[in-house]
Design a protein around this motif. Structure first.
Motif, PDB file in Angstrom:
ATOM      1  N   CYS A 143       0.826  -1.223   0.000  1.00  0.00           N
ATOM      2  CA  CYS A 143       0.000   0.000   0.000  1.00  0.00           C
ATOM      3  C   CYS A 143       0.854   1.265   0.000  1.00  0.00           C
ATOM      4  CB  CYS A 143      -0.946   0.014   1.212  1.00  0.00           C
ATOM      5  SG  CYS A 143      -2.128  -1.350   1.223  1.00  0.00           S
ATOM      6  N   GLN A 144       1.948   1.234  -0.774  1.00  0.00           N
ATOM      7  CA  GLN A 144       2.852   2.376  -0.844  1.00  0.00           C
ATOM      8  C   GLN A 144       2.528   3.320  -1.996  1.00  0.00           C
ATOM      9  OE1 GLN A 144       6.696   0.464  -0.969  1.00  0.00           O
ATOM     10  NE2 GLN A 144       6.797   0.202   1.262  1.00  0.00           N
ATOM     11  N   VAL A 145       1.594   2.938  -2.844  1.00  0.00           N
ATOM     12  CA  VAL A 145       1.063   3.851  -3.852  1.00  0.00           C
ATOM     13  C   VAL A 145      -0.154   4.505  -3.209  1.00  0.00           C
ATOM     14  CG1 VAL A 145       0.158   4.120  -6.175  1.00  0.00           C
ATOM     15  CG2 VAL A 145       1.863   2.352  -5.703  1.00  0.00           C
ATOM     16  N   TYR A 146      -0.148   5.802  -3.111  1.00  0.00           N
ATOM     17  CA  TYR A 146      -1.134   6.490  -2.275  1.00  0.00           C
ATOM     18  C   TYR A 146      -1.893   7.550  -3.069  1.00  0.00           C
ATOM     19  CZ  TYR A 146       2.630   9.958  -2.162  1.00  0.00           C
ATOM     20  OH  TYR A 146       3.608  10.867  -2.516  1.00  0.00           O
ATOM     21  N   PRO A 147      -3.064   7.945  -2.568  1.00  0.00           N
ATOM     22  CA  PRO A 147      -3.851   8.972  -3.263  1.00  0.00           C
ATOM     23  C   PRO A 147      -3.522  10.378  -2.800  1.00  0.00           C
ATOM     24  CG  PRO A 147      -5.153   8.038  -1.497  1.00  0.00           C
ATOM     25  CD  PRO A 147      -3.826   7.313  -1.478  1.00  0.00           C
ATOM     26  N   VAL A 148      -3.594  11.328  -3.723  1.00  0.00           N
ATOM     27  CA  VAL A 148      -3.609  12.752  -3.392  1.00  0.00           C
ATOM     28  C   VAL A 148      -4.868  13.334  -4.028  1.00  0.00           C
ATOM     29  CG1 VAL A 148      -1.126  12.979  -3.169  1.00  0.00           C
ATOM     30  CG2 VAL A 148      -2.199  13.359  -5.393  1.00  0.00           C
ATOM     31  N   PHE A 149      -5.204  14.543  -3.630  1.00  0.00           N
ATOM     32  CA  PHE A 149      -6.501  15.103  -3.998  1.00  0.00           C
ATOM     33  C   PHE A 149      -6.313  16.457  -4.698  1.00  0.00           C
ATOM     34  CE2 PHE A 149      -6.735  12.471  -0.250  1.00  0.00           C
ATOM     35  CZ  PHE A 149      -7.790  11.613  -0.520  1.00  0.00           C
ATOM     36  N   GLN A 150      -6.657  16.492  -5.989  1.00  0.00           N
ATOM     37  CA  GLN A 150      -6.557  17.754  -6.729  1.00  0.00           C
ATOM     38  C   GLN A 150      -7.908  18.465  -6.685  1.00  0.00           C
ATOM     39  OE1 GLN A 150      -5.776  17.806 -11.053  1.00  0.00           O
ATOM     40  NE2 GLN A 150      -4.295  19.432 -10.614  1.00  0.00           N
ATOM     41  N   PRO A 151      -7.923  19.732  -6.252  1.00  0.00           N
ATOM     42  CA  PRO A 151      -9.203  20.441  -6.092  1.00  0.00           C
ATOM     43  C   PRO A 151      -9.922  20.679  -7.421  1.00  0.00           C
ATOM     44  CG  PRO A 151      -7.436  21.546  -4.897  1.00  0.00           C
ATOM     45  CD  PRO A 151      -6.776  20.541  -5.787  1.00  0.00           C
ATOM     46  N   ILE A 152     -11.214  20.534  -7.387  1.00  0.00           N
ATOM     47  CA  ILE A 152     -12.114  20.973  -8.450  1.00  0.00           C
ATOM     48  C   ILE A 152     -12.902  22.130  -7.854  1.00  0.00           C
ATOM     49  CG2 ILE A 152     -14.029  20.343  -9.958  1.00  0.00           C
ATOM     50  CD1 ILE A 152     -13.050  17.446  -9.812  1.00  0.00           C
ATOM     51  N   VAL A 153     -12.747  23.319  -8.423  1.00  0.00           N
ATOM     52  CA  VAL A 153     -13.151  24.559  -7.760  1.00  0.00           C
ATOM     53  C   VAL A 153     -14.227  25.284  -8.559  1.00  0.00           C
ATOM     54  CG1 VAL A 153     -12.296  26.800  -6.932  1.00  0.00           C
ATOM     55  CG2 VAL A 153     -10.876  24.755  -6.726  1.00  0.00           C
ATOM     56  N   ARG A 154     -15.146  25.890  -7.840  1.00  0.00           N
ATOM     57  CA  ARG A 154     -16.163  26.731  -8.478  1.00  0.00           C
ATOM     58  C   ARG A 154     -15.505  28.042  -8.912  1.00  0.00           C
ATOM     59  NH1 ARG A 154     -20.737  24.087  -7.814  1.00  0.00           N
ATOM     60  NH2 ARG A 154     -21.001  22.784  -5.951  1.00  0.00           N
ATOM     61  N   ILE A 155     -15.507  28.288 -10.207  1.00  0.00           N
ATOM     62  CA  ILE A 155     -14.795  29.438 -10.749  1.00  0.00           C
ATOM     63  C   ILE A 155     -15.341  30.746 -10.205  1.00  0.00           C
ATOM     64  CG2 ILE A 155     -14.388  30.726 -12.899  1.00  0.00           C
ATOM     65  CD1 ILE A 155     -13.984  28.054 -14.306  1.00  0.00           C
ATOM     66  N   GLU A 156     -16.628  30.835 -10.033  1.00  0.00           N
ATOM     67  CA  GLU A 156     -17.233  32.095  -9.601  1.00  0.00           C
ATOM     68  C   GLU A 156     -16.826  32.472  -8.180  1.00  0.00           C
ATOM     69  OE1 GLU A 156     -19.783  35.514  -9.648  1.00  0.00           O
ATOM     70  OE2 GLU A 156     -18.787  34.296 -11.168  1.00  0.00           O
ATOM     71  N   SER A 157     -16.819  31.507  -7.252  1.00  0.00           N
ATOM     72  CA  SER A 157     -16.595  31.819  -5.840  1.00  0.00           C
ATOM     73  C   SER A 157     -15.228  31.417  -5.321  1.00  0.00           C
ATOM     74  CB  SER A 157     -17.673  31.135  -4.989  1.00  0.00           C
ATOM     75  OG  SER A 157     -17.538  29.722  -5.058  1.00  0.00           O
ATOM     76  N   GLY A 158     -14.558  30.493  -6.006  1.00  0.00           N
ATOM     77  CA  GLY A 158     -13.293  29.964  -5.501  1.00  0.00           C
ATOM     78  C   GLY A 158     -13.479  28.858  -4.487  1.00  0.00           C
ATOM     79  N   ALA A 159     -14.721  28.468  -4.216  1.00  0.00           N
ATOM     80  CA  ALA A 159     -14.995  27.422  -3.225  1.00  0.00           C
ATOM     81  C   ALA A 159     -14.717  26.039  -3.808  1.00  0.00           C
ATOM     82  CB  ALA A 159     -16.434  27.510  -2.752  1.00  0.00           C
TER      83      ALA A 159
END
Length: 390
Positions: A16-32
């Motif tokens: 289990c040495q290959v691990y996940p990272v998380f790339q944001p998917i962002v609302r363009i209008e608000s930045g949320a």
């Protein structure tokens, strides 16, 4: 990579040495933050960080992809289970895995075991999965997942060989514009047209549109102008750890929002921007007319941010001219189902009338190459009554 690399990858997966990272998917209008795409990372003891573009094909060739996908999904769902319930998690599934009749059950069992709500999960597939050789089994698997609330996205849209009719083959929830178009749209007119067309297509079909590969504020500004609601790329972050992702959600945004002084407005401002990008340099001019038959200009009032109304359409295309017979324009809704034509002899006069009223930033771009054709497009907005088209 060598056979020894394959052995090291097999060992890394088993440990289990290959691990996940998380790339944001962002609302363009608000930045949320709207969600995250799960990306795989492998830090090899001998070769250091190895790109997924290298080790994912290696896993495919070694028959390790299914196990690797299952591990990444389980770890990602476990990490994200406690996050805000509105935040989604997107996972790429290779076409060959969709042929496995047990994939849907594995995904649902993983969500259940980790406490992750299936409706927060989005499965991303590429256009390759829509090819005839893959589609029958893929449809069975994905329709089962959809029955349990799992979302479906078409990744890297525009780079495959499928036709637009394939969008009807599966119940997609979103389209993702390939990064190659997004990153070149400021330099290449063709890329800008593709981006605008995909955004308009998604809006017409009721699908969310995600622009991949956003790297600069200028790209982000254009995407917003075109009406794209979601963005993803290095501008927002490459890949976050679970702790960093949770912090981004808590802060409600990963970058400063775009402050334009006006709300997101897809009609008519952004639809016009889409059309202008698509038809730029062609023998066509585009504008909107309101319920009072005024040409709506592209220039915005600096104080209100609203679009400025232009000349009354009757002043641009007098009724006597609209009824004249010719070969170079027709106006639906005037004198029959097919409309009347505008004669070439009067077109130069009409063009001059438009030029006098349009202003420097008007969408009435009637340049020298537009001598022979023009159109005024009227969207379906409250109070609109008719369309004028070349």
């Amino acid at each position: 990579m060598s056979s020894s690399s394959a052995l090291r990858l097999r060992s890394a997966i088993e440990r289990c040495q290959v691990y996940p990272v998380f790339q944001p998917i962002v609302r363009i209008e608000s930045g949320a933050v709207a969600g995250f795409e799960v990306l795989a990372r492998w830090d090899d003891a001998e070769q250091g960080s190895i790109s997924p573009a290298v080790f994912i094909p290696l896993a495919q060739n070694a028959g390790l992809l299914q196990k690797l996908t299952g591990q990444l999904l389980e770890r990602a769902c476990r990490e994200a289970a406690s996050w805000c319930s509105a935040v989604t998690l997107s996972v790429n599934i290779a076409p060959e895995l969709l042929q496995d009749g047990g994939l849907a059950r594995m995904v649902l069992d993983t969500a259940r075991a980790t406490g992750f709500t299936p409706s927060r999960l989005c499965i991303e597939i590429t256009e390759q999965a829509l090819e005839p050789v893959w589609l029958p089994h893929a449809r069975t698997t994905l329709e089962l997942l959809k029955q349990h609330g799992v979302k479906l996205a078409l990744d890297d849209f525009g780079t495959g060989h499928s036709s637009l009719s394939r969008l009807q083959e599966l119940p997609f929830d979103s389209l993702k514009i390939d990064m190659s178009f997004v990153q070149s749209m400021l330099q290449r007119r063709e890329s800008r047209k593709i981006v605008a067309a995909v955004i308009g297509l998604g809006q017409s079909l009721g699908l969310s549109v995600v622009a991949e590969g956003v790297q600069t504020p200028a790209q982000l500004a254009l995407l917003r102008e075109l009406g794209c609601c979601l963005g993803q790329g290095f501008h927002y972050g490459a890949g976050l750890t679970a702790i960093q992702a949770a912090a981004a959600i808590s802060s409600r945004r990963v970058v400063q929002a775009i402050h334009s002084g006006r709300p997101l407005d897809r009609s008519p401002n952004q639809r016009l921007a889409q059309l202008q990008s698509i038809y730029d340099s062609s023998l066509v001019a585009i504008a909107f007319i309101d319920q009072d038959r005024r040409v709506v200009g592209w220039r915005r009032d600096s104080a209100t941010g609203n679009m400025v109304a232009g000349p009354v359409l009757h002043g641009v295309l007098p009724r006597s001219e609209r009824r004249s017979e010719g070969n170079h324009g027709r106006i639906p809704g005037h004198g029959g189902h097919h409309g009347k034509k505008i004669g070439r002899a009067r077109f130069a006069h009409q063009r001059r009338a438009l030029s006098q009223h349009r202003g420097a930033e008007s969408p009435m771009q009637l340049g020298g190459r537009a001598e022979r054709a023009f159109s005024v497009y009227q969207p379906q907005i409250p109070g609109s009554r008719r369309q004028v088209a070349a």
